[in-house]
Structures are given as C-alpha cells and as structure tokens.
Design a protein around this motif. Structure first.
Motif, short mmCIF file in Angstrom:
data_model
loop_
_atom_site.label_atom_id
_atom_site.label_comp_id
_atom_site.label_asym_id
_atom_site.label_seq_id
_atom_site.Cartn_x
_atom_site.Cartn_y
_atom_site.Cartn_z
N ALA A 273 -19.72 6.82 76.64
CA ALA A 273 -17.23 6.14 76.55
C ALA A 273 -17.27 4.44 76.67
O ALA A 273 -16.22 4.02 76.09
N GLY A 274 -17.89 4.27 76.75
CA GLY A 274 -18.32 2.56 77.02
C GLY A 274 -19.27 1.87 76.63
O GLY A 274 -20.57 2.69 76.26
N ALA A 275 -19.10 0.52 76.31
CA ALA A 275 -20.44 -0.10 75.85
C ALA A 275 -21.39 -0.95 76.66
O ALA A 275 -22.98 -1.00 76.35
N MET A 276 -20.54 -1.33 78.07
CA MET A 276 -21.23 -2.55 78.81
C MET A 276 -20.51 -2.51 80.00
O MET A 276 -19.39 -1.66 79.91
N THR A 277 -21.44 -2.78 80.93
CA THR A 277 -21.15 -2.50 82.23
C THR A 277 -21.49 -3.16 83.72
O THR A 277 -22.84 -3.65 83.58
N SER A 278 -21.19 -4.09 84.49
CA SER A 278 -22.27 -4.33 85.70
C SER A 278 -22.83 -3.50 85.92
O SER A 278 -22.83 -2.33 86.69
#
Length: 430
Positions: A273-278
């Motif tokens: 559900a998300g492509a990138m994070t820290s």
C-alpha cells in the motif's frame, strides 16, 4: 572473555542474580548469549533478561523505579537518560572506571558515541550501539514508475518544490485507475499505492524523517546539544519542512494522517500500500527474507547537504540497586568487544565497537542487504547530527509531537503550532 568479577561472591558473600531489561526482541538471543558467556566466566553472577515492547518498556520502567524495584541494569536511550540523571535514578559510572582504568577501550568505539553519556564530568553509560536513517523503496514500484534505481541514490530535496525527492514520490504514487502521481489525470482522492509513508509520531527529534530534512534545510534543535536550554522549534527552516511533508497528503502522495493504518509504516510498505518510506538502520533486518524486492538508499540532499540523525544506546545502572559491583562487571562486559562482536555477527544492529559494527555490515551483506547507505553519512562533513539530548525530554516529546500532528491533521498552521510549542518547551527551562 571478561576477567573474573572483583566481587564475584556478591555484596553479601553469596551468588547474585542481576535483572537486565531491554526492549528489542530481535536482540534478545544475542544478549542471552552474552549473558551465558558472562556467567560462565563469573559463576556467582547470573543475569536474568526481561524484554518488553518499546512503549510498555518505558511505562513499566517508570513504575518499577517509583516502587524502588527497578532492574539492576537496563538499556537506556539518549533522549531518556537526562531525566534519569536529574532524578538521581542512575549511577555515575566514572568512579568505577577510575578504579578499573583498563576496563574500557574508548578508542575502539565509533567516533562521537562516548561523549553522549557524559554530564559535568560524570558518565552515565558506555557506548552500546548506534544507528542512522535511510530510505527503503519497493523495487516493483520503482519499475512500474519508470524510475532508474540508481537515481534514488542521489535524490535532492528542498521545501519549495520538493526537488527530485518529490518527483520520485509522485511517480511512485498510483491511483485506483493505475495513473501515477505525475499524470495530470491522477485522482488524489482514490489512491491505491502511496508514494511515501511519513512518520508523524516522532517526538521532539523527528529522528525518522522530519528532523533529518529540517537539519538539511539549516534547522538546529537548540543553542547547544547535548543539554541545550534554548530551543528553536519555531524556526522557519522547521516550519517549511513540516509544511512540505504535510503537503504530500494534500497532493495524494502520502496517506492522510487521520486515516493511517494501525500497522507500522514498514508493514504498510510490505503490504504494497506504500512504495517508499524512511527507515532506521535498526529495522533493516526486517527485510532479510525479501531483500531482493527492495532498494535501500540514503536520505535526499537538502539545501545544507545530506543529513542523518545518529542515535546511540547505553546500559544504565540503577542508583537504588543492591549489587552495583556486579552490575558494573555486567555493564563492562556489555560494552566490550567480546559481547559486541556476538551482537554484531547477528547483523541486527550496529554495535558501538567499530570492528563489531563492520561485522554487522558483513552479516547483512550475506543476507543480500546493502547497509552501506547507513554508513555513507559519516563520509560527509557534518553528515550526522545528534537527536536532542536534554532534561525534560518526555515533556518536550509530547509538546512538539502534538504540535506537528496538529499540522498533519489540518487543525493548525505549522508556524502558529510550532511557535506555541517552542514557547512551551523553553518555559520548561526557565
């Protein structure tokens, strides 16, 4: 192996059991091995380890301290320890070092970690481990967006248009119809995959995102760090950073804060559900079974360079403990190359001991995890900065986090919220 304990029989002449607390279940097996090896060399000192989750850990610790029954030794975090010092709840280790001056080789540690734990000549911990922050990106999302993986290793950021960092976030965002965030027809109200997953519950440090971007924009927490007394949470450099992160929600590139899943950001990322994070270096091993599916990259370079928070842990001795000589022997062993090598070989975290830290990087490489991005900041001038270390840390965390979350929720403007928060923080030191 550690030398035999100078007071191996305990303060009362008998065997001693030390209570040791930590919060990370992933580190528990390595520290159990350290405890077993320590007891083998010191048969009259047993170490009983208790592990709690992060939130429960600090709540239970506060309860036990108030009851006068805290563990003999516990894992301590840099932003928490000043209050323990102020309340005289942890022991100064310098007298133990003065009597045992060959106990610790400070030159073996990664530079900059030793001074974190020193207050007015007193030392409240020995370096245990350290971490920095990077980005983790889904490889399939990169391919679907038509991005070059190599380009993610050299992203730029500014608070005006977001630089190539925002461009990448837009491309990684996909609506329910399959349109990407840079498509004029993109439907921000019906998003299937968010390009970026921000961290909003991040205290007064913003260690996992906003603090890094704000520092790269020229922000500093306080007049000095550690132990600042005049804070700058109202600075324009922080205000515009928070405004920019919040703008990702308005554009449909990040999930609305009030609709975020109860899952962690990393779980949302792994769900697709998300492509990138820290992500902190301490979380990288979460991806060991799917390493081929993700790219790890350094944080973007801002107007003042590329910056990452660096944080460290230590082991604290309870000031009210009954077995301080034995607790010192255990703390000394925890800080040694022997124990830290055991931990480093697991790859779970980066130990403070330089050789053990290098062993951790090698262990991750064998699992297909590239940890080099987390080390890259040390190669750049002023590439790392300390999270705020100060008295009144718990109160500061709540004040600043509440202000920033009010911006994320859209109930306050960043300038007003942070100006008010800064006044409250500085009032704590009057």
């Amino acid at each position: 192996m550690t030398a035999g304990c100078s007071a191996a029989g305990g303060d009362d002449g008998g065997a001693v059991t030390l209570d040791y607390w930590l919060w990370d279940d992933a580190q528990l097996p390595a520290y159990q091995q350290c405890a077993d090896e320590f007891t083998e060399a010191n048969p009259d000192i047993q170490v009983e380890i208790t592990q709690y989750g992060w939130g429960e850990y600090w709540t239970n610790l506060a309860t036990q301290i108030a009851a006068g029954s805290a563990p003999d030794v516990w894992v301590n975090q840099a932003s928490y320890y000043p209050q323990f010092v102020a309340d005289k709840q942890i022991e100064d280790l310098q007298p133990f070092l003065d009597e045992d001056d060959s106990a610790v080789d400070f030159d073996a540690y990664v530079p900059g970690l030793s001074d974190i734990w020193v207050v007015d000549g007193a030392r409240y911990g020995l370096p245990k481990d350290w971490d920095t922050i990077g980005l983790v990106v889904n490889k399939q999302a990169i391919a679907d967006a038509g991005l070059d993986e190599a380009s993610l290793q050299d992203l730029t950021w500014n608070p005006d248009d977001g630089g190539t960092f925002e461009e990448a976030i837009a491309k990684l965002t996909v609506d329910q119809a399959g349109r990407h965030g840079d498509d004029p027809a993109f439907d921000k109200d019906n998003v299937a995959v968010y390009g970026f997953l921000p961290e909003w519950a991040d205290g007064s440090a913003g260690q996992n995102l906003w603090g890094n971007l704000a520092q790269s924009n020229g922000f500093t927490y306080s007049d000095v760090n550690p132990f600042g007394t005049e804070f700058n949470f109202d600075s324009p450099e922080l205000v515009e950073t928070i405004d920019w992160i919040s703008s990702l929600q308005a554009k449909g590139y990040a999930p609305p804060f009030d609709q975020q899943s109860t899952l962690s950001r990393l779980e949302v990322l792994q769900s697709g559900a998300g492509a990138m994070t820290s992500m902190g270096s301490f979380n990288q091993l979460m991806f060991k079974d799917v390493a081929a599916d993700y790219v790890f990259a350094a944080l973007p370079t801002g107007p003042e360079g590329r910056k990452s928070a660096i944080n460290g842990l230590s082991d604290a001795m309870y000031a009210g403990g009954e077995h301080k000589d034995q607790a010192w022997e255990w703390i000394k062993y925890l800080a040694s190359g022997d124990c830290q090598s055991v931990v480093g070989e697991t790859g779970v975290i980066f130990p403070a001991d330089t050789a053990a830290s290098e062993a951790s990087v090698a262990a991750r490489a064998e699992l297909g995890l590239d940890a080099s991005v987390f080390l890259s900041y040390s190669e750049e001038e002023d590439g790392t900065f300390l999270i705020p270390i100060s008295y009144n840390g718990a109160e500061m965390n709540q004040i600043v986090q509440d202000a920033i979350q009010s911006v994320a929720l859209g109930t306050a403007e960043a300038e007003a919220a942070l100006t008010d928060a800064n006044a409250k923080v500085n009032a704590l030191f009057e």
